[in-house]
Motif scaffolding. Structure first.
Motif, PDB file in Angstrom:
ATOM      1  N   VAL A  34       0.850  -1.198   0.000  1.00 16.99           N
ATOM      2  CA  VAL A  34       0.000   0.000   0.000  1.00 16.99           C
ATOM      3  C   VAL A  34       0.886   1.249   0.000  1.00 16.99           C
ATOM      4  O   VAL A  34       1.511   1.589   1.003  1.00 16.99           O
ATOM      5  N   LYS A  36       0.051   4.450  -0.705  1.00 14.48           N
ATOM      6  CA  LYS A  36      -0.600   5.772  -0.557  1.00 14.48           C
ATOM      7  C   LYS A  36       0.297   6.734   0.215  1.00 14.48           C
ATOM      8  O   LYS A  36       0.965   6.322   1.173  1.00 14.48           O
ATOM      9  N   ASN A  57      -5.302   4.600  -2.113  1.00 15.59           N
ATOM     10  CA  ASN A  57      -6.576   5.040  -1.530  1.00 15.59           C
ATOM     11  C   ASN A  57      -7.159   6.305  -2.114  1.00 15.59           C
ATOM     12  O   ASN A  57      -8.358   6.535  -1.981  1.00 15.59           O
ATOM     13  N   ILE A  82      -8.114   0.787  -3.119  1.00 17.08           N
ATOM     14  CA  ILE A  82      -8.578   0.288  -1.818  1.00 17.08           C
ATOM     15  C   ILE A  82      -9.182   1.399  -0.964  1.00 17.08           C
ATOM     16  O   ILE A  82      -9.342   1.241   0.246  1.00 17.08           O
ATOM     17  N   MET A 164     -13.678  -8.111   0.947  1.00 18.70           N
ATOM     18  CA  MET A 164     -12.626  -7.328   1.582  1.00 18.70           C
ATOM     19  C   MET A 164     -13.183  -6.767   2.886  1.00 18.70           C
ATOM     20  O   MET A 164     -14.385  -6.464   2.980  1.00 18.70           O
ATOM     21  N   LEU A 166     -11.986  -4.307   6.615  1.00 15.60           N
ATOM     22  CA  LEU A 166     -11.027  -3.582   7.454  1.00 15.60           C
ATOM     23  C   LEU A 166     -11.081  -4.176   8.857  1.00 15.60           C
ATOM     24  O   LEU A 166     -12.106  -4.712   9.266  1.00 15.60           O
ATOM     25  N   MET A 216      -3.663  -5.833   7.564  1.00 19.86           N
ATOM     26  CA  MET A 216      -2.804  -4.688   7.296  1.00 19.86           C
ATOM     27  C   MET A 216      -1.547  -4.866   8.158  1.00 19.86           C
ATOM     28  O   MET A 216      -1.337  -5.935   8.728  1.00 19.86           O
ATOM     29  N   SER A 217      -0.719  -3.823   8.250  1.00 19.17           N
ATOM     30  CA  SER A 217       0.523  -3.987   9.009  1.00 19.17           C
ATOM     31  C   SER A 217       0.257  -4.490  10.423  1.00 19.17           C
ATOM     32  O   SER A 217       0.993  -5.328  10.943  1.00 19.17           O
ATOM     33  N   ARG A 232      -2.877  -6.379   2.826  1.00 20.95           N
ATOM     34  CA  ARG A 232      -2.619  -5.030   2.304  1.00 20.95           C
ATOM     35  C   ARG A 232      -1.726  -4.296   3.298  1.00 20.95           C
ATOM     36  O   ARG A 232      -2.189  -3.848   4.336  1.00 20.95           O
ATOM     37  N   VAL A 233      -0.438  -4.200   2.965  1.00 27.03           N
ATOM     38  CA  VAL A 233       0.526  -3.714   3.954  1.00 27.03           C
ATOM     39  C   VAL A 233       1.182  -2.415   3.479  1.00 27.03           C
ATOM     40  O   VAL A 233       1.775  -2.374   2.403  1.00 27.03           O
ATOM     41  N   GLY A 234       1.024  -1.368   4.282  1.00 30.01           N
ATOM     42  CA  GLY A 234       1.596  -0.069   3.935  1.00 30.01           C
ATOM     43  C   GLY A 234       2.783   0.295   4.806  1.00 30.01           C
ATOM     44  O   GLY A 234       3.944   0.178   4.400  1.00 30.01           O
ATOM     45  N   SER A 235       2.514   0.735   6.027  1.00 28.66           N
ATOM     46  CA  SER A 235       3.574   1.325   6.855  1.00 28.66           C
ATOM     47  C   SER A 235       4.706   0.354   7.174  1.00 28.66           C
ATOM     48  O   SER A 235       5.851   0.782   7.296  1.00 28.66           O
ATOM     49  N   ARG A 241       3.385   7.095   7.742  1.00 23.52           N
ATOM     50  CA  ARG A 241       2.785   8.047   6.792  1.00 23.52           C
ATOM     51  C   ARG A 241       2.541   9.396   7.454  1.00 23.52           C
ATOM     52  O   ARG A 241       1.988   9.445   8.555  1.00 23.52           O
TER      53      ARG A 241
HETATM   54  C1  LIG Z   1      -3.847   2.379   4.495  1.00 30.52           C
HETATM   55  C2  LIG Z   1      -4.535   1.084   4.269  1.00 30.52           C
HETATM   56  C3  LIG Z   1      -3.853  -0.134   4.417  1.00 30.52           C
HETATM   57  C4  LIG Z   1      -2.422  -0.229   4.902  1.00 30.52           C
HETATM   58  O1  LIG Z   1      -2.363   0.133   6.245  1.00 30.52           O
HETATM   59  P1  LIG Z   1      -1.000  -0.038   7.099  1.00 30.52           P
HETATM   60  O2  LIG Z   1      -1.481  -0.002   8.491  1.00 30.52           O
HETATM   61  O3  LIG Z   1      -0.134   1.104   6.740  1.00 30.52           O
HETATM   62  O4  LIG Z   1      -0.406  -1.352   6.708  1.00 30.52           O
HETATM   63  C5  LIG Z   1      -4.545  -1.290   4.132  1.00 30.52           C
HETATM   64  N1  LIG Z   1      -5.827  -1.285   3.733  1.00 30.52           N
HETATM   65  C6  LIG Z   1      -6.515  -0.136   3.575  1.00 30.52           C
HETATM   66  C7  LIG Z   1      -7.915  -0.186   3.123  1.00 30.52           C
HETATM   67  C8  LIG Z   1      -5.892   1.071   3.865  1.00 30.52           C
HETATM   68  O5  LIG Z   1      -6.605   2.203   3.737  1.00 30.52           O
END
Ligand SMILES: *Cc1c(COP(=O)(O)O)cnc(C)c1O
Length: 245
Positions: A34, A36, A57, A82, A164, A166, A216-217, A232-235, A241
């Protein structure tokens, strides 16, 4: 090795360990990075480390980034939307993305199908569900899921791939203190709902309905244990961020 490369390596190792711990080493989930709020150069670093699927996003930021990545010559990128989407922005997703995870209204699905450019593969879509009916999250209820999935499966330019969800923001505290058992229980309900919807879909739509986009993370371990097929892994990959203005 760049920081992004080494973090990506760490996430892959964690995912492999969690998959082994959950007895699913033969069927580990896929990793969606992810990106964003991070720029094309961050995407390029992850790409250099073999990552191809990226999640975004914010639609305008994403469209600009996709163009910037193309200008950098990055090949084989797969883009997943997403975020939440307003009706008047559907065309941008239809034209620029490969996947859309956060479908929760038939009206949006119909527009995406109508606006998908001819000659492109169908847009791969997941329906966002909200199994605990939390007021803080988007998504359809358990009761609505079968009906909306059946309608979306009939649209010509979409391919319905799964569900999907959250994590609950209360269980997944901003501080990173995850309520593990409660998060696992919630994720398990999403996986059960996926099986329930699958059994109700028209036979022709079942073979592609193979996706549970979950984790997620902060809740990767619980999501993988529950049966997620895309995390779905961002940070954990790109770092902290900055808050959006
Ligand atoms: C931002 C986001 C993520 C990633 O989140 P992290 O906590 O940074 O891994 C995953 N899914 C969705 C829908 C998000 O908005």
């Amino acid at each position: 090795m760049s920081t992004i490369e080494s973090r990506l390596q760490t996430v892959r190792e964690q995912m492999a360990q969690m998959s082994a711990d959950s007895g699913r080493l033969a069927h580990p989930p896929a990793l969606l990075a992810v990106s964003k709020t991070f720029g094309a150069s961050a995407v390029a670093q992850a790409h250099a480390a073999g990552q191809r699927a990226f999640g975004e996003n914010y639609i305008q930021e994403a469209v600009d980034k996709i163009a910037a990545c193309r200008a950098l010559g990055l090949a084989d990128l797969q883009w997943h939307f997403i975020g939440s989407l307003q009706t008047n922005k559907t065309r941008l997703v239809a034209e620029h993305f490969d996947w859309m995870h956060t479908l929760d209204r038939l009206k949006i699905a119909q527009r995406l199908s109508e606006q998908r450019p001819t000659g492109r593969a169908p847009l791969q879509v997941c329906v966002q569900v909200n199994v605990d009916a939390s007021a803080t999250k988007a998504g359809v209820s358990e009761d609505q899921a079968v009906g909306i999935c059946a309608q979306i499966a009939s649209l010509p330019n979409l391919c319905l791939r799964g569900l999907m969800a959250l994590p609950d923001p209360v269980l997944l505290g901003e501080t990173g203190a995850v309520d593990g058992p409660a998060t696992l229980a919630l994720h398990a309900r999403v996986v059960q709902l996926h099986a329930h919807v699958l059994a109700q879909l028209p036979a022709g739509s079942r073979s592609m309905f193979d996706t549970v986009s979950l984790g997620m993370s902060g809740d990767m371990a619980q999501a993988i244990a529950a049966g997620s097929t895309i995390v779905r892994v961002g940070s954990a990959i790109f770092g902290h961020r900055a808050p959006r203005p």
